[in-house]
Design a protein around this motif. Structure first.
Motif, PDB file in Angstrom:
ATOM      1  N   ALA A 107       0.852  -1.189   0.000  1.00  0.00           N
ATOM      2  CA  ALA A 107       0.000   0.000   0.000  1.00  0.00           C
ATOM      3  C   ALA A 107       0.886   1.237   0.000  1.00  0.00           C
ATOM      4  O   ALA A 107       1.624   1.476   0.960  1.00  0.00           O
ATOM      5  CB  ALA A 107      -0.918  -0.002   1.223  1.00  0.00           C
ATOM      6  N   ASP A 108       0.816   2.024  -1.065  1.00  0.00           N
ATOM      7  CA  ASP A 108       1.771   3.122  -1.253  1.00  0.00           C
ATOM      8  C   ASP A 108       1.235   4.046  -2.331  1.00  0.00           C
ATOM      9  O   ASP A 108       0.678   3.584  -3.322  1.00  0.00           O
ATOM     10  CB  ASP A 108       3.121   2.543  -1.701  1.00  0.00           C
ATOM     11  CG  ASP A 108       4.297   3.484  -1.517  1.00  0.00           C
ATOM     12  OD1 ASP A 108       4.121   4.703  -1.719  1.00  0.00           O
ATOM     13  OD2 ASP A 108       5.389   3.002  -1.198  1.00  0.00           O
ATOM     14  N   ILE A 203       2.837  -1.125   4.475  1.00  0.00           N
ATOM     15  CA  ILE A 203       2.055   0.111   4.418  1.00  0.00           C
ATOM     16  C   ILE A 203       2.996   1.304   4.494  1.00  0.00           C
ATOM     17  O   ILE A 203       3.634   1.550   5.523  1.00  0.00           O
ATOM     18  CB  ILE A 203       1.030   0.174   5.558  1.00  0.00           C
ATOM     19  CG1 ILE A 203       0.034  -0.992   5.442  1.00  0.00           C
ATOM     20  CG2 ILE A 203       0.286   1.508   5.531  1.00  0.00           C
ATOM     21  CD1 ILE A 203      -0.920  -1.102   6.603  1.00  0.00           C
ATOM     22  N   ASP A 204       3.096   2.019   3.380  1.00  0.00           N
ATOM     23  CA  ASP A 204       3.760   3.314   3.374  1.00  0.00           C
ATOM     24  C   ASP A 204       2.692   4.331   3.758  1.00  0.00           C
ATOM     25  O   ASP A 204       1.673   4.473   3.067  1.00  0.00           O
ATOM     26  CB  ASP A 204       4.312   3.605   1.968  1.00  0.00           C
ATOM     27  CG  ASP A 204       5.071   4.918   1.879  1.00  0.00           C
ATOM     28  OD1 ASP A 204       4.633   5.901   2.523  1.00  0.00           O
ATOM     29  OD2 ASP A 204       6.064   4.994   1.133  1.00  0.00           O
ATOM     30  N   ALA A 233      -7.001  -2.891   4.689  1.00  0.00           N
ATOM     31  CA  ALA A 233      -5.969  -3.732   5.299  1.00  0.00           C
ATOM     32  C   ALA A 233      -6.598  -4.901   6.061  1.00  0.00           C
ATOM     33  O   ALA A 233      -6.100  -6.036   6.009  1.00  0.00           O
ATOM     34  CB  ALA A 233      -5.099  -2.893   6.229  1.00  0.00           C
ATOM     35  N   CYS A 234      -7.686  -4.637   6.743  1.00  0.00           N
ATOM     36  CA  CYS A 234      -8.347  -5.705   7.500  1.00  0.00           C
ATOM     37  C   CYS A 234      -8.971  -6.739   6.573  1.00  0.00           C
ATOM     38  O   CYS A 234      -8.999  -7.940   6.905  1.00  0.00           O
ATOM     39  CB  CYS A 234      -9.391  -5.107   8.437  1.00  0.00           C
ATOM     40  SG  CYS A 234      -8.688  -4.247   9.867  1.00  0.00           S
ATOM     41  N   VAL A 243       1.870 -12.705   7.775  1.00  0.00           N
ATOM     42  CA  VAL A 243       2.955 -13.185   8.633  1.00  0.00           C
ATOM     43  C   VAL A 243       3.832 -12.056   9.160  1.00  0.00           C
ATOM     44  O   VAL A 243       4.748 -12.297   9.943  1.00  0.00           O
ATOM     45  CB  VAL A 243       3.821 -14.226   7.894  1.00  0.00           C
ATOM     46  CG1 VAL A 243       3.012 -15.493   7.644  1.00  0.00           C
ATOM     47  CG2 VAL A 243       4.370 -13.681   6.580  1.00  0.00           C
ATOM     48  N   GLY A 244       3.557 -10.828   8.744  1.00  0.00           N
ATOM     49  CA  GLY A 244       4.329  -9.704   9.234  1.00  0.00           C
ATOM     50  C   GLY A 244       3.879  -8.420   8.585  1.00  0.00           C
ATOM     51  O   GLY A 244       3.220  -8.426   7.536  1.00  0.00           O
ATOM     52  N   ILE A 245       4.240  -7.303   9.221  1.00  0.00           N
ATOM     53  CA  ILE A 245       3.809  -5.978   8.767  1.00  0.00           C
ATOM     54  C   ILE A 245       5.001  -5.034   8.799  1.00  0.00           C
ATOM     55  O   ILE A 245       5.798  -5.063   9.747  1.00  0.00           O
ATOM     56  CB  ILE A 245       2.703  -5.424   9.683  1.00  0.00           C
ATOM     57  CG1 ILE A 245       1.458  -6.330   9.654  1.00  0.00           C
ATOM     58  CG2 ILE A 245       2.314  -4.005   9.282  1.00  0.00           C
ATOM     59  CD1 ILE A 245       0.432  -6.004  10.729  1.00  0.00           C
ATOM     60  N   THR A 246       5.123  -4.212   7.767  1.00  0.00           N
ATOM     61  CA  THR A 246       6.028  -3.064   7.831  1.00  0.00           C
ATOM     62  C   THR A 246       5.220  -1.784   7.668  1.00  0.00           C
ATOM     63  O   THR A 246       4.275  -1.732   6.879  1.00  0.00           O
ATOM     64  CB  THR A 246       7.131  -3.098   6.750  1.00  0.00           C
ATOM     65  OG1 THR A 246       6.573  -3.483   5.491  1.00  0.00           O
ATOM     66  CG2 THR A 246       8.238  -4.049   7.114  1.00  0.00           C
ATOM     67  N   ILE A 247       5.608  -0.766   8.417  1.00  0.00           N
ATOM     68  CA  ILE A 247       5.003   0.568   8.313  1.00  0.00           C
ATOM     69  C   ILE A 247       6.142   1.547   8.118  1.00  0.00           C
ATOM     70  O   ILE A 247       7.088   1.596   8.916  1.00  0.00           O
ATOM     71  CB  ILE A 247       4.180   0.902   9.561  1.00  0.00           C
ATOM     72  CG1 ILE A 247       2.983  -0.055   9.652  1.00  0.00           C
ATOM     73  CG2 ILE A 247       3.716   2.349   9.536  1.00  0.00           C
ATOM     74  CD1 ILE A 247       2.129   0.139  10.873  1.00  0.00           C
TER      75      ILE A 247
END
Length: 278
Positions: A107-108, A203-204, A233-234, A243-247
């Motif tokens: 998401a960007d 997510i940017d 996102a949900c 399995v993981g998230i970056t913000i």
């Protein structure tokens, strides 16, 4: 849920500058408290200074990926869910490696699909999604422990609206699933149909409409508001095994009212509740 928040406070090879101030600002803004009040067991790990001397963007960027991959894998080995707060989007490649992810939701507002051959400005982060898909920086990405490029057919690009001409041309040749937040359910179904089993969610924060949430100097008009992004996102988290998230990409200098930290806390709490409720 047991969580490990990994802080990677770098921006373009520089420590605690620009976007690199974002991870600490999110923590200072009450993120750990918000997650703890929701019942989560939260640990925070800072990768500290890594890589060569300051200013070597490429070498330092991949050194950050290496360290993040190790921290994420350690978290997983301990039964903890990894959340990486980072300045740069490239760091997602380290998280993907540590998670053994086989798919990615990106998401960007930008495509991040340039390569060294197409980039006008030479901005490494503008090549982050391309790197995750194995389209550029292949030797350096391969050196990140556990990194395997994501098949473009197992990727979703959400609300990318600021694309360079070469990025647009490349997207016409790739099976990347493109969507807006309002059509997230359809995109999730397409991703699920590929057999994707381990999805990384990146997510940017500049994906937001800056009129709704201004997070850095690069934001352009359009995009979702925070409620719309959380909903999309949900939906992804409900349909896929995240399995993981970056913000990434939060520069507190452009958020005078400190609106982002509580909204990130709400985003993460909603995502985690969705995952736990499956």
């Amino acid at each position: 849920m047991k969580l490990t928040i990994v802080l990677a406070p770098y921006d373009s090879g520089l420590y605690h500058v620009g976007f690199g101030q974002g991870p600490d600002a999110l923590i200072a803004g009450g993120l750990v408290e918000a997650l703890t009040l929701a019942g989560h067991d939260v640990e925070v790990e800072d990768i500290d200074k890594v890589g060569p001397e300051p200013g070597r963007e490429i070498a330092t960027g991949f050194a950050v990926c290496n360290t993040v991959a190790e921290k994420v894998r350690n978290a997983r080995d301990e039964g903890r869910f990894p959340v990486v707060l980072t300045g740069n989007c490239l760091t997602a490649c380290g998280a993907v490696a540590g998670e053994d992810a086989d798919s990615i939701v990106w998401a960007d507002q930008h495509g991040d699909l340039n390569t060294p051959e197409t980039s006008i400005y030479g901005f490494l982060d503008g090549m982050a999604f391309s790197t995750a898909l194995g389209l550029c920086w292949k030797p350096m990405a391969a050196a990140v422990p556990g990194f395997k490029p994501i098949d473009p057919s197992r990727s979703v690009l959400i609300n990318a609206r600021d694309l360079d001409p070469d990025e647009k041309a490349l997207l016409e040749t790739l099976p990347v699933i493109r969507t807006e937040c309002g059509a997230a359910a359809s995109a999730a179904a397409k991703l699920k149909a590929t057999g994707a089993a381990r999805t990384h969610l990146h997510i940017d924060l500049d994906v937001h409409d800056p009129n709704e949430l201004q997070v850095n100097r690069y934001a352009t008009a359009g995009g979702p508001n925070p409620v719309q992004l959380r909903s999309a996102a949900c939906i992804m988290a409900k349909e896929m095994s995240v399995v993981g998230i970056t913000i990434s990409a939060y520069d507190p200098a452009f958020d005078a009212k400190a609106e982002a930290p509580p909204l990130v806390g709400q985003l993460l709490n909603d995502l985690l509740a969705t995952m736990e409720g499956k």
